[in-house]
Design a protein around this motif. Structure first.
Motif, PDB file in Angstrom:
ATOM      1  N   CYS A   1      31.452   8.646   2.300  1.00 29.04           N
ATOM      2  CA  CYS A   1      31.224  10.073   1.999  1.00 29.04           C
ATOM      3  C   CYS A   1      31.828  10.987   3.066  1.00 29.04           C
TER       4      CYS A   1
ATOM      5  N   SER B   1      22.366   5.137  -1.579  1.00 31.13           N
ATOM      6  CA  SER B   1      22.533   6.219  -2.561  1.00 31.13           C
ATOM      7  C   SER B   1      23.549   7.202  -1.979  1.00 31.13           C
TER       8      SER B   1
ATOM      9  N   HIS C   1      26.820   9.759  -1.693  1.00 34.54           N
ATOM     10  CA  HIS C   1      27.242  10.904  -2.514  1.00 34.54           C
ATOM     11  C   HIS C   1      28.272  10.456  -3.548  1.00 34.54           C
ATOM     12  N   SER C   2      27.966  10.696  -4.797  1.00 36.36           N
ATOM     13  CA  SER C   2      28.809  10.222  -5.903  1.00 36.36           C
ATOM     14  C   SER C   2      30.124  10.992  -5.957  1.00 36.36           C
TER      15      SER C   2
ATOM     16  N   ARG D   1      32.261  13.587   0.039  1.00 33.05           N
ATOM     17  CA  ARG D   1      31.851  12.538  -0.895  1.00 33.05           C
ATOM     18  C   ARG D   1      32.980  11.531  -1.024  1.00 33.05           C
TER      19      ARG D   1
ATOM     20  N   LEU E   1      34.871   4.020  -5.598  1.00 32.92           N
ATOM     21  CA  LEU E   1      33.556   3.636  -6.132  1.00 32.92           C
ATOM     22  C   LEU E   1      33.354   2.114  -6.107  1.00 32.92           C
TER      23      LEU E   1
ATOM     24  N   LEU F   1      23.218   5.808  -6.452  1.00 29.18           N
ATOM     25  CA  LEU F   1      24.065   6.937  -6.046  1.00 29.18           C
ATOM     26  C   LEU F   1      23.188   8.176  -5.927  1.00 29.18           C
TER      27      LEU F   1
ATOM     28  N   VAL G   1      23.669  11.709  -6.925  1.00 29.15           N
ATOM     29  CA  VAL G   1      24.606  12.374  -7.827  1.00 29.15           C
ATOM     30  C   VAL G   1      24.371  13.879  -7.789  1.00 29.15           C
TER      31      VAL G   1
ATOM     32  N   LEU H   1      29.800   7.695 -14.960  1.00 32.75           N
ATOM     33  CA  LEU H   1      29.484   6.978 -13.719  1.00 32.75           C
ATOM     34  C   LEU H   1      28.403   5.935 -13.964  1.00 32.75           C
TER      35      LEU H   1
ATOM     36  N   TRP I   1      23.616   0.028 -11.840  1.00 34.73           N
ATOM     37  CA  TRP I   1      22.842   0.788 -10.850  1.00 34.73           C
ATOM     38  C   TRP I   1      21.352   0.519 -10.994  1.00 34.73           C
TER      39      TRP I   1
ATOM     40  N   PHE J   1      19.583   6.513 -10.079  1.00 30.09           N
ATOM     41  CA  PHE J   1      20.372   7.678  -9.661  1.00 30.09           C
ATOM     42  C   PHE J   1      19.414   8.710  -9.074  1.00 30.09           C
TER      43      PHE J   1
END
Ligand SMILES: [Zn+2]
Ligand SMILES: [Zn+2]
Length: 266
Positions: A14, A39, A41-42, A53, A59, A82, A84, A97, A103, A106
């Motif tokens: 990120c 988690s 930053h997406s 990010r 990814l 993530l 998000v 995503l 996952w 989120f």
């Protein structure tokens, strides 16, 4: 007392965190955690959206780095997640995503109150000078309510983030909290009890005791997160966070396995 999972931590992808996932995991084991979750930053659809990010083409690397930590520390449960950013209109992107990896959860966070201003960005601090605090908080909580209503998030991140630098409206924010918490309850979102606020100007856990008390009355579940951006921040101030949560009445927190909720005693 057993430590609840630390479900909010970042990685260097990120561009404003340091230490690899294995370093965070090592620290977590030292502290006695049995479960943590990454988690970071997406990515946004546009890679130049901002500079804090991962890019979309990173990814898979992110997922691999978390997998490496899982193999290195089999005694520690490590979740894949993530944080998000929610902006109105991003729903389709967030669904894309979600479909890319298995996952565990989120975290939906609002940082942006317009297309270009993130309220917590220290490089954009001067924006606050030309804005009315009540107006910022209103827009922020409108967006946070919308984020909860999308049903795209298991957890809502640091629910009163605009207090970070100490900007608080003089007007009573209870109606904003009320609307948001009703949406969170309806859509089964947990609140991220996030200790990063203690390390910022506001010197307070996110969210405030006032919000947590209302959340408890409505039976909105909680998770715990350090929002670590460096290995030594893992689990920071968790004793204080648990004291706050227990003080308002919580006896359970939540964890997520492949986007399914499980409750844990605290
Ligand atoms: Zn960050
Ligand atoms: Zn955040």
């Amino acid at each position: 007392m057993a430590l609840p999972p630390d479900l909010h931590m970042h990685t260097p992808l990120c561009r404003h965190a340091r230490g690899e996932p294995v370093d965070y995991a090592r620290r977590a084991v030292e502290l006695g955690f049995t479960e943590i979750g990454f988690s970071d930053h997406s990515p946004m659809r546009q890679n130049d959206f901002d500079d804090w990010r991962m890019r979309f083409d990173q990814l898979d690397e992110y997922v691999e780095n978390v997998r490496k930590a899982q193999s290195a520390f089999p005694q520690l449960t490590i979740r894949l997640a993530l944080e998000v950013d929610y902006l109105p209109g991003q729903e389709e992107w967030i669904r894309e995503l979600a479909a890319r990896h298995p996952w565990d959860y989120f975290i939906g966070s609002v940082h942006y109150v317009s297309d270009t201003w993130a309220v917590d960005n220290p490089h954009q601090l001067s924006e606050w000078k030309s804005r009315d605090a009540w107006e910022v908080w209103s827009v922020y909580f409108d967006r946070l309510t919308m984020a909860a209503e999308t049903g795209l998030f298991e957890i809502i991140g640091h629910a009163d983030l605009p207090k970070k630098f100490g900007h608080k409206p003089t007007r009573d924010c209870a109606p904003l909290y009320e609307r948001f918490l009703n949406a969170a309850k309806k859509m089964n979102c947990a609140l991220d009890v996030n200790t990063a606020g203690l390390r910022k100007d506001c010197k307070e856990i996110y969210p405030s005791r006032q919000i947590l008390e209302r959340a408890f009355k409505k039976e909105v579940p909680i998770t715990f997160g350090s929002d670590a951006h460096a290995p030594e921040e893992v689990g920071m101030n968790f004793a204080e966070a648990m004291k706050l949560a227990r003080g308002v009445g919580y006896r359970e927190c939540t964890r997520f396995v492949r986007r399914r909720r499980e409750m844990i005693r605290i």
